[in-house]
Design a protein around this motif. Structure first.
Motif, PDB file in Angstrom:
ATOM      1  N   MET A 137       7.345 -36.647  17.268  1.00  0.00           N
ATOM      2  CA  MET A 137       8.800 -36.807  17.286  1.00  0.00           C
ATOM      3  C   MET A 137       9.142 -38.293  17.116  1.00  0.00           C
ATOM      4  O   MET A 137       8.582 -39.141  17.800  1.00  0.00           O
ATOM      5  N   ARG A 138      10.044 -38.582  16.230  1.00  0.00           N
ATOM      6  CA  ARG A 138      10.372 -39.966  15.918  1.00  0.00           C
ATOM      7  C   ARG A 138      11.364 -40.532  16.923  1.00  0.00           C
ATOM      8  O   ARG A 138      12.348 -39.883  17.283  1.00  0.00           O
ATOM      9  N   GLU A 139      11.105 -41.763  17.353  1.00  0.00           N
ATOM     10  CA  GLU A 139      11.992 -42.412  18.310  1.00  0.00           C
ATOM     11  C   GLU A 139      13.343 -42.758  17.689  1.00  0.00           C
ATOM     12  O   GLU A 139      13.428 -43.102  16.510  1.00  0.00           O
ATOM     13  N   ILE A 140      14.379 -42.657  18.503  1.00  0.00           N
ATOM     14  CA  ILE A 140      15.695 -43.155  18.110  1.00  0.00           C
ATOM     15  C   ILE A 140      15.707 -44.674  18.232  1.00  0.00           C
ATOM     16  O   ILE A 140      16.269 -45.386  17.403  1.00  0.00           O
ATOM     17  N   GLU A 141      15.043 -45.154  19.265  1.00  0.00           N
ATOM     18  CA  GLU A 141      15.056 -46.584  19.552  1.00  0.00           C
ATOM     19  C   GLU A 141      13.858 -46.914  20.436  1.00  0.00           C
ATOM     20  O   GLU A 141      13.436 -46.113  21.270  1.00  0.00           O
ATOM     21  N   ILE A 142      13.294 -48.108  20.254  1.00  0.00           N
ATOM     22  CA  ILE A 142      12.272 -48.649  21.145  1.00  0.00           C
ATOM     23  C   ILE A 142      12.775 -49.994  21.633  1.00  0.00           C
ATOM     24  O   ILE A 142      13.076 -50.886  20.826  1.00  0.00           O
ATOM     25  N   VAL A 143      12.911 -50.131  22.947  1.00  0.00           N
ATOM     26  CA  VAL A 143      13.504 -51.334  23.529  1.00  0.00           C
ATOM     27  C   VAL A 143      12.479 -52.021  24.413  1.00  0.00           C
ATOM     28  O   VAL A 143      11.920 -51.410  25.339  1.00  0.00           O
ATOM     29  N   ALA A 144      12.232 -53.297  24.142  1.00  0.00           N
ATOM     30  CA  ALA A 144      11.349 -54.086  24.994  1.00  0.00           C
ATOM     31  C   ALA A 144      12.115 -54.545  26.226  1.00  0.00           C
ATOM     32  O   ALA A 144      13.254 -55.032  26.126  1.00  0.00           O
ATOM     33  N   VAL A 145      11.516 -54.382  27.384  1.00  0.00           N
ATOM     34  CA  VAL A 145      12.100 -54.820  28.653  1.00  0.00           C
ATOM     35  C   VAL A 145      11.059 -55.668  29.366  1.00  0.00           C
ATOM     36  O   VAL A 145       9.883 -55.675  28.993  1.00  0.00           O
ATOM     37  N   PRO A 146      11.466 -56.426  30.392  1.00  0.00           N
ATOM     38  CA  PRO A 146      10.526 -57.360  31.026  1.00  0.00           C
ATOM     39  C   PRO A 146       9.215 -56.734  31.490  1.00  0.00           C
ATOM     40  O   PRO A 146       8.173 -57.382  31.430  1.00  0.00           O
ATOM     41  N   ALA A 147       9.240 -55.482  31.947  1.00  0.00           N
ATOM     42  CA  ALA A 147       8.027 -54.880  32.492  1.00  0.00           C
ATOM     43  C   ALA A 147       7.323 -53.945  31.517  1.00  0.00           C
ATOM     44  O   ALA A 147       6.349 -53.289  31.882  1.00  0.00           O
ATOM     45  N   GLY A 148       7.778 -53.865  30.288  1.00  0.00           N
ATOM     46  CA  GLY A 148       7.149 -52.961  29.332  1.00  0.00           C
ATOM     47  C   GLY A 148       8.095 -52.617  28.197  1.00  0.00           C
ATOM     48  O   GLY A 148       8.751 -53.482  27.636  1.00  0.00           O
ATOM     49  N   ARG A 149       8.187 -51.333  27.878  1.00  0.00           N
ATOM     50  CA  ARG A 149       9.104 -50.897  26.832  1.00  0.00           C
ATOM     51  C   ARG A 149       9.612 -49.491  27.159  1.00  0.00           C
ATOM     52  O   ARG A 149       8.972 -48.740  27.902  1.00  0.00           O
ATOM     53  N   VAL A 150      10.761 -49.159  26.570  1.00  0.00           N
ATOM     54  CA  VAL A 150      11.368 -47.843  26.742  1.00  0.00           C
ATOM     55  C   VAL A 150      11.530 -47.223  25.366  1.00  0.00           C
ATOM     56  O   VAL A 150      12.180 -47.792  24.489  1.00  0.00           O
ATOM     57  N   ARG A 151      10.925 -46.064  25.184  1.00  0.00           N
ATOM     58  CA  ARG A 151      11.067 -45.306  23.945  1.00  0.00           C
ATOM     59  C   ARG A 151      12.100 -44.210  24.169  1.00  0.00           C
ATOM     60  O   ARG A 151      11.981 -43.418  25.101  1.00  0.00           O
ATOM     61  N   VAL A 152      13.128 -44.182  23.325  1.00  0.00           N
ATOM     62  CA  VAL A 152      14.197 -43.185  23.424  1.00  0.00           C
ATOM     63  C   VAL A 152      14.016 -42.187  22.289  1.00  0.00           C
ATOM     64  O   VAL A 152      13.913 -42.570  21.118  1.00  0.00           O
ATOM     65  N   LEU A 153      13.961 -40.891  22.649  1.00  0.00           N
ATOM     66  CA  LEU A 153      13.727 -39.830  21.673  1.00  0.00           C
ATOM     67  C   LEU A 153      14.812 -38.757  21.789  1.00  0.00           C
ATOM     68  O   LEU A 153      15.404 -38.588  22.861  1.00  0.00           O
ATOM     69  N   PRO A 154      15.089 -38.030  20.710  1.00  0.00           N
ATOM     70  CA  PRO A 154      16.095 -36.957  20.785  1.00  0.00           C
ATOM     71  C   PRO A 154      15.612 -35.814  21.666  1.00  0.00           C
ATOM     72  O   PRO A 154      14.418 -35.524  21.728  1.00  0.00           O
ATOM     73  N   ASP A 155      16.555 -35.192  22.359  1.00  0.00           N
ATOM     74  CA  ASP A 155      16.254 -34.001  23.167  1.00  0.00           C
ATOM     75  C   ASP A 155      16.937 -32.816  22.505  1.00  0.00           C
ATOM     76  O   ASP A 155      18.068 -32.461  22.832  1.00  0.00           O
ATOM     77  N   ASP A 156      16.243 -32.200  21.560  1.00  0.00           N
ATOM     78  CA  ASP A 156      16.828 -31.113  20.775  1.00  0.00           C
ATOM     79  C   ASP A 156      16.906 -29.807  21.553  1.00  0.00           C
ATOM     80  O   ASP A 156      17.536 -28.855  21.096  1.00  0.00           O
ATOM     81  N   ALA A 157      16.269 -29.734  22.713  1.00  0.00           N
ATOM     82  CA  ALA A 157      16.243 -28.485  23.476  1.00  0.00           C
ATOM     83  C   ALA A 157      17.305 -28.449  24.565  1.00  0.00           C
ATOM     84  O   ALA A 157      17.375 -27.472  25.316  1.00  0.00           O
ATOM     85  N   SER A 158      18.130 -29.463  24.650  1.00  0.00           N
ATOM     86  CA  SER A 158      19.125 -29.517  25.723  1.00  0.00           C
ATOM     87  C   SER A 158      20.241 -28.498  25.470  1.00  0.00           C
ATOM     88  O   SER A 158      20.859 -28.500  24.400  1.00  0.00           O
ATOM     89  N   PRO A 159      20.520 -27.596  26.438  1.00  0.00           N
ATOM     90  CA  PRO A 159      21.592 -26.608  26.241  1.00  0.00           C
ATOM     91  C   PRO A 159      22.970 -27.263  26.351  1.00  0.00           C
ATOM     92  O   PRO A 159      23.118 -28.358  26.900  1.00  0.00           O
ATOM     93  N   SER A 160      23.969 -26.580  25.841  1.00  0.00           N
ATOM     94  CA  SER A 160      25.333 -27.078  25.958  1.00  0.00           C
ATOM     95  C   SER A 160      25.720 -27.210  27.426  1.00  0.00           C
ATOM     96  O   SER A 160      25.453 -26.310  28.220  1.00  0.00           O
ATOM     97  N   PRO A 161      26.337 -28.313  27.811  1.00  0.00           N
ATOM     98  CA  PRO A 161      26.768 -28.451  29.199  1.00  0.00           C
ATOM     99  C   PRO A 161      27.803 -27.401  29.604  1.00  0.00           C
ATOM    100  O   PRO A 161      27.968 -27.120  30.787  1.00  0.00           O
ATOM    101  N   ARG A 162      28.456 -26.788  28.641  1.00  0.00           N
ATOM    102  CA  ARG A 162      29.435 -25.751  28.965  1.00  0.00           C
ATOM    103  C   ARG A 162      28.734 -24.480  29.446  1.00  0.00           C
ATOM    104  O   ARG A 162      29.330 -23.676  30.161  1.00  0.00           O
ATOM    105  N   GLU A 163      27.480 -24.286  29.073  1.00  0.00           N
ATOM    106  CA  GLU A 163      26.720 -23.142  29.564  1.00  0.00           C
ATOM    107  C   GLU A 163      26.355 -23.302  31.037  1.00  0.00           C
ATOM    108  O   GLU A 163      26.067 -22.326  31.716  1.00  0.00           O
TER     109      GLU A 163
END
Length: 207
Positions: free
Chosen positions: A1-27
């Motif tokens: 799965m391809r990252e949306i964004e990779i952000v370097a932070v002081p203690a490491g890095r944060v990889r942000v990826l899409p969550d395609d399995a998330s149900p609608s909050p209205r459910e």
């Protein structure tokens, strides 16, 4: 799965990826009701009265708002839609891009019944300001989900190769990224980055 964004932070890095399995909050339910109608979009129509479609045909969103306010003891906010490539939604005041005279319009209503909110708050109605904030939040959450802004993050820390500079491992780059924590179902990329940053800072802090 391809990252949306990779952000370097002081203690490491944060990889942000899409969550395609998330149900609608209205459910998952909510105190508020979203009644939305924009051409070419499949949007919630949560009309507990069964009369709002007819009222809108007769007198638009204004008549539906009056009916809910007078006859249902409801708190109502307009929902504005901005369509430029994708549909964005906001409840409450019309400002910024939602005031654009060409690409924005009223997309519908968000409302809640005062007795329903009182029941959700332990039997005591917390006031209209709280109701307005609740409705704005429910619309914001749905907007993020509908625009694919529900994501996951992986917080990683760099672990140097234990052999140091004398490493002879094939294709060794001096170490590797080690996952500290992952989490999914986060609403908003900036929120995911903040959570990942906090996770790494807490993992680094002495206990």
């Amino acid at each position: 799965m391809r990252e949306i964004e990779i952000v370097a932070v002081p203690a490491g890095r944060v990889r942000v990826l899409p969550d395609d399995a998330s149900p609608s909050p209205r459910e998952q339910g909510g105190v508020g009701h979203l009644v939305l109608d924009v051409d070419r979009y499949d949007l919630p129509w949560e009309d507990h009265t069964g009369r709002l479609r007819q009222l809108c045909e007769r007198g638009g969103w204004r008549l539906a708002t009056r009916y809910l306010t007078v006859f249902c003891d409801a708190v109502v906010l307009p929902v504005w839609g901005y369509t430029y490539g994708e549909l964005a939604l906001r409840a409450g005041t019309r400002s910024g891009c939602f005031a654009d005279p060409w690409d924005s319009e009223q997309a519908g209503l968000a409302y809640l019944l005062r007795n329903e909110l009182a029941a959700a708050c332990g039997g005591s109605y917390p006031g209209d300001d709280h109701a307005h904030a609740r409705l704005r939040g429910e619309v914001e959450t749905y907007d993020l989900w509908s625009r694919g802004q529900v994501v996951g993050y992986i917080a990683e820390r760099w672990e140097p190769c234990p052999t140091g500079t004398s490493c002879t491992h094939t294709r060794c780059s001096g170490g590797d990224w080690t996952e500290i924590k992952s989490c999914w179902g986060v609403y908003g990329i900036s929120e995911a980055i903040t959570c990942g940053r906090t996770t790494l800072a807490e993992a680094r802090a002495p206990r």
